[in-house]
Design a protein around this motif. Structure first.
Motif, PDB file in Angstrom:
ATOM      1  N   PHE A 156     -29.430 -30.731  57.624  1.00  0.00           N
ATOM      2  CA  PHE A 156     -27.906 -30.260  57.829  1.00  0.00           C
ATOM      3  C   PHE A 156     -27.631 -29.793  56.151  1.00  0.00           C
ATOM      4  O   PHE A 156     -27.941 -31.036  54.974  1.00  0.00           O
ATOM      5  CB  PHE A 156     -27.061 -31.628  57.946  1.00  0.00           C
ATOM      6  N   VAL A 157     -27.041 -28.667  55.971  1.00  0.00           N
ATOM      7  CA  VAL A 157     -26.376 -28.459  54.750  1.00  0.00           C
ATOM      8  C   VAL A 157     -24.742 -28.289  55.128  1.00  0.00           C
ATOM      9  O   VAL A 157     -24.359 -27.965  55.907  1.00  0.00           O
ATOM     10  CB  VAL A 157     -26.831 -27.025  54.275  1.00  0.00           C
ATOM     11  N   GLY A 158     -24.059 -29.179  54.440  1.00  0.00           N
ATOM     12  CA  GLY A 158     -22.725 -29.477  54.791  1.00  0.00           C
ATOM     13  C   GLY A 158     -22.807 -30.669  55.527  1.00  0.00           C
ATOM     14  O   GLY A 158     -23.743 -31.705  55.910  1.00  0.00           O
ATOM     15  N   GLU A 159     -21.544 -31.116  56.062  1.00  0.00           N
ATOM     16  CA  GLU A 159     -21.370 -32.566  56.934  1.00  0.00           C
ATOM     17  C   GLU A 159     -21.891 -32.238  58.343  1.00  0.00           C
ATOM     18  O   GLU A 159     -21.525 -31.205  59.001  1.00  0.00           O
ATOM     19  CB  GLU A 159     -19.766 -32.755  57.064  1.00  0.00           C
ATOM     20  N   PRO A 160     -22.880 -32.953  58.543  1.00  0.00           N
ATOM     21  CA  PRO A 160     -23.296 -32.978  60.118  1.00  0.00           C
ATOM     22  C   PRO A 160     -22.425 -33.098  60.910  1.00  0.00           C
ATOM     23  O   PRO A 160     -21.200 -33.745  60.874  1.00  0.00           O
ATOM     24  CB  PRO A 160     -24.207 -34.169  60.033  1.00  0.00           C
ATOM     25  N   ASP A 161     -22.293 -32.480  62.393  1.00  0.00           N
ATOM     26  CA  ASP A 161     -21.776 -32.945  63.516  1.00  0.00           C
ATOM     27  C   ASP A 161     -22.319 -34.312  63.997  1.00  0.00           C
ATOM     28  O   ASP A 161     -23.409 -34.244  64.420  1.00  0.00           O
ATOM     29  CB  ASP A 161     -21.973 -31.791  64.833  1.00  0.00           C
ATOM     30  N   PHE A 162     -21.475 -35.507  63.551  1.00  0.00           N
ATOM     31  CA  PHE A 162     -21.918 -36.669  63.772  1.00  0.00           C
ATOM     32  C   PHE A 162     -22.165 -37.064  65.272  1.00  0.00           C
ATOM     33  O   PHE A 162     -23.317 -37.992  65.425  1.00  0.00           O
ATOM     34  CB  PHE A 162     -20.780 -37.876  63.137  1.00  0.00           C
ATOM     35  N   ALA A 163     -21.598 -36.543  66.295  1.00  0.00           N
ATOM     36  CA  ALA A 163     -21.775 -36.997  67.665  1.00  0.00           C
ATOM     37  C   ALA A 163     -23.119 -36.243  68.163  1.00  0.00           C
ATOM     38  O   ALA A 163     -23.933 -36.730  68.648  1.00  0.00           O
ATOM     39  CB  ALA A 163     -20.772 -36.156  68.621  1.00  0.00           C
ATOM     40  N   ALA A 164     -23.681 -34.974  67.469  1.00  0.00           N
ATOM     41  CA  ALA A 164     -24.801 -34.522  67.830  1.00  0.00           C
ATOM     42  C   ALA A 164     -25.768 -35.257  66.900  1.00  0.00           C
ATOM     43  O   ALA A 164     -26.827 -35.526  67.550  1.00  0.00           O
ATOM     44  CB  ALA A 164     -24.861 -33.094  67.434  1.00  0.00           C
ATOM     45  N   LEU A 165     -25.479 -35.634  65.689  1.00  0.00           N
ATOM     46  CA  LEU A 165     -26.468 -36.443  64.939  1.00  0.00           C
ATOM     47  C   LEU A 165     -26.726 -37.732  65.662  1.00  0.00           C
ATOM     48  O   LEU A 165     -28.033 -38.188  65.816  1.00  0.00           O
ATOM     49  CB  LEU A 165     -25.896 -36.836  63.520  1.00  0.00           C
ATOM     50  N   HIS A 166     -25.683 -38.638  66.366  1.00  0.00           N
ATOM     51  CA  HIS A 166     -26.048 -39.585  67.211  1.00  0.00           C
ATOM     52  C   HIS A 166     -26.777 -39.360  68.223  1.00  0.00           C
ATOM     53  O   HIS A 166     -27.617 -40.282  68.641  1.00  0.00           O
ATOM     54  CB  HIS A 166     -24.900 -40.298  67.364  1.00  0.00           C
ATOM     55  N   GLN A 167     -26.669 -38.222  68.985  1.00  0.00           N
ATOM     56  CA  GLN A 167     -27.636 -38.082  69.905  1.00  0.00           C
ATOM     57  C   GLN A 167     -28.988 -37.869  69.557  1.00  0.00           C
ATOM     58  O   GLN A 167     -29.973 -38.344  70.177  1.00  0.00           O
ATOM     59  CB  GLN A 167     -27.018 -36.881  70.666  1.00  0.00           C
ATOM     60  N   LEU A 168     -29.236 -37.114  68.607  1.00  0.00           N
ATOM     61  CA  LEU A 168     -30.675 -36.865  68.040  1.00  0.00           C
ATOM     62  C   LEU A 168     -31.211 -38.200  67.642  1.00  0.00           C
ATOM     63  O   LEU A 168     -32.428 -38.691  67.881  1.00  0.00           O
ATOM     64  CB  LEU A 168     -30.705 -35.849  67.107  1.00  0.00           C
ATOM     65  N   ILE A 169     -30.550 -39.248  66.923  1.00  0.00           N
ATOM     66  CA  ILE A 169     -30.828 -40.562  66.494  1.00  0.00           C
ATOM     67  C   ILE A 169     -31.335 -41.126  67.651  1.00  0.00           C
ATOM     68  O   ILE A 169     -32.298 -41.877  67.681  1.00  0.00           O
ATOM     69  CB  ILE A 169     -29.725 -41.229  65.709  1.00  0.00           C
ATOM     70  N   GLU A 170     -30.648 -41.288  68.666  1.00  0.00           N
ATOM     71  CA  GLU A 170     -30.825 -42.047  69.840  1.00  0.00           C
ATOM     72  C   GLU A 170     -32.042 -41.454  70.362  1.00  0.00           C
ATOM     73  O   GLU A 170     -33.032 -42.270  70.984  1.00  0.00           O
ATOM     74  CB  GLU A 170     -29.383 -42.028  70.995  1.00  0.00           C
ATOM     75  N   LYS A 171     -32.383 -40.385  70.662  1.00  0.00           N
ATOM     76  CA  LYS A 171     -33.773 -39.865  71.090  1.00  0.00           C
ATOM     77  C   LYS A 171     -34.930 -39.976  70.281  1.00  0.00           C
ATOM     78  O   LYS A 171     -35.792 -40.504  70.740  1.00  0.00           O
ATOM     79  CB  LYS A 171     -33.630 -38.217  71.045  1.00  0.00           C
ATOM     80  N   LEU A 172     -34.603 -40.051  68.800  1.00  0.00           N
ATOM     81  CA  LEU A 172     -35.665 -40.439  68.105  1.00  0.00           C
ATOM     82  C   LEU A 172     -35.819 -41.766  68.003  1.00  0.00           C
ATOM     83  O   LEU A 172     -37.122 -42.199  68.031  1.00  0.00           O
ATOM     84  CB  LEU A 172     -35.558 -39.877  66.535  1.00  0.00           C
ATOM     85  N   LEU A 173     -34.853 -42.780  68.367  1.00  0.00           N
ATOM     86  CA  LEU A 173     -35.256 -44.128  68.259  1.00  0.00           C
ATOM     87  C   LEU A 173     -35.870 -44.654  69.510  1.00  0.00           C
ATOM     88  O   LEU A 173     -36.696 -45.650  69.450  1.00  0.00           O
ATOM     89  CB  LEU A 173     -33.874 -44.951  68.075  1.00  0.00           C
ATOM     90  N   ALA A 174     -35.849 -43.792  70.422  1.00  0.00           N
ATOM     91  CA  ALA A 174     -36.567 -43.984  71.842  1.00  0.00           C
ATOM     92  C   ALA A 174     -38.076 -43.614  71.763  1.00  0.00           C
ATOM     93  O   ALA A 174     -38.826 -44.230  72.524  1.00  0.00           O
ATOM     94  CB  ALA A 174     -35.836 -43.339  73.005  1.00  0.00           C
ATOM     95  N   GLU A 175     -38.574 -42.600  70.769  1.00  0.00           N
ATOM     96  CA  GLU A 175     -39.860 -42.502  70.963  1.00  0.00           C
ATOM     97  C   GLU A 175     -40.656 -43.600  70.207  1.00  0.00           C
ATOM     98  O   GLU A 175     -40.258 -44.235  69.453  1.00  0.00           O
ATOM     99  CB  GLU A 175     -40.052 -41.167  69.567  1.00  0.00           C
ATOM    100  N   THR A 176     -41.946 -43.443  70.655  1.00  0.00           N
ATOM    101  CA  THR A 176     -42.815 -44.330  70.257  1.00  0.00           C
ATOM    102  C   THR A 176     -43.563 -44.017  69.094  1.00  0.00           C
ATOM    103  O   THR A 176     -43.763 -42.834  69.067  1.00  0.00           O
ATOM    104  CB  THR A 176     -43.594 -45.260  71.510  1.00  0.00           C
TER     105      THR A 176
END
Length: 171
Positions: free
Chosen positions: A151-171
């Motif tokens: 991200f260059v500039g402030e991220p869209d935090f709602a979208a960032l949280h969705q991506l974090i959730e997805k990545l945390l679910a990966e093994t």
């Protein structure tokens, strides 16, 4: 401000550069790439390497105390860190080389930043991570140590949280 004043021209050039950089970064980060080999010197004098990021989803945020957007987004970065830290998520805030170390220490202490803060005294980390010059520039790194989003500039935090959730679910 006059239409063609130096300040107006500078703002237009900067805005255009931000848009172009954002588009290029998003296009270039569609596939995961290994995070560059780096050693970060933390405020307490300890060191953390890119290899230490593996096993957790990590947000690497290049910022500066003089950057208005960086300061404005910091409460959201803190909230994101606090929301996910017990689930294998970490945050590393990397202060730019031009940021006076005393300002960084003061900011981290007065805001009680709950995550690791590094100072990139030589600019080597910024260069290694794609020659970061614009702040904030933020990278999301998966558990395998690969950059999955920039991200260059402030991220869209709602979208960032969705991506974090997805990545945390990966093994």
């Amino acid at each position: 401000m006059k239409k063609n004043s130096p300040v107006a021209v500078c703002r237009m050039v900067l805005a255009g550069a931000l848009v172009l950089m954002g588009a290029l970064c998003l296009a270039g980060c569609s596939g995961a790439q290994a995070a560059p080999e780096s050693t970060f010197v933390l405020l307490d004098g300890s060191k953390q390497t890119t290899a230490d990021l593996k096993g957790k989803v990590t947000l690497v945020n290049f910022w500066a105390t003089s950057c208005v957007t960086c300061v404005a987004e910091m409460p959201k970065i803190i909230a994101t860190h606090n929301k996910y830290k017990t689930r294998g998520y970490d945050t590393l805030a990397v202060a730019m080389s031009y940021d006076p170390p005393s300002y960084v220490v003061n900011y981290a202490e007065t805001r009680q930043l709950p995550f690791k803060v590094a100072i990139d005294n030589t600019g080597a980390n910024a260069r290694a991570w794609g020659d970061v010059q614009l702040t904030p520039t933020t990278f999301l790194v998966n558990k395998r140590g690969q950059i999955v989003k920039q991200f260059v500039g402030e991220p869209d935090f709602a979208a960032l949280h969705q991506l974090i959730e997805k990545l945390l679910a990966e093994t």
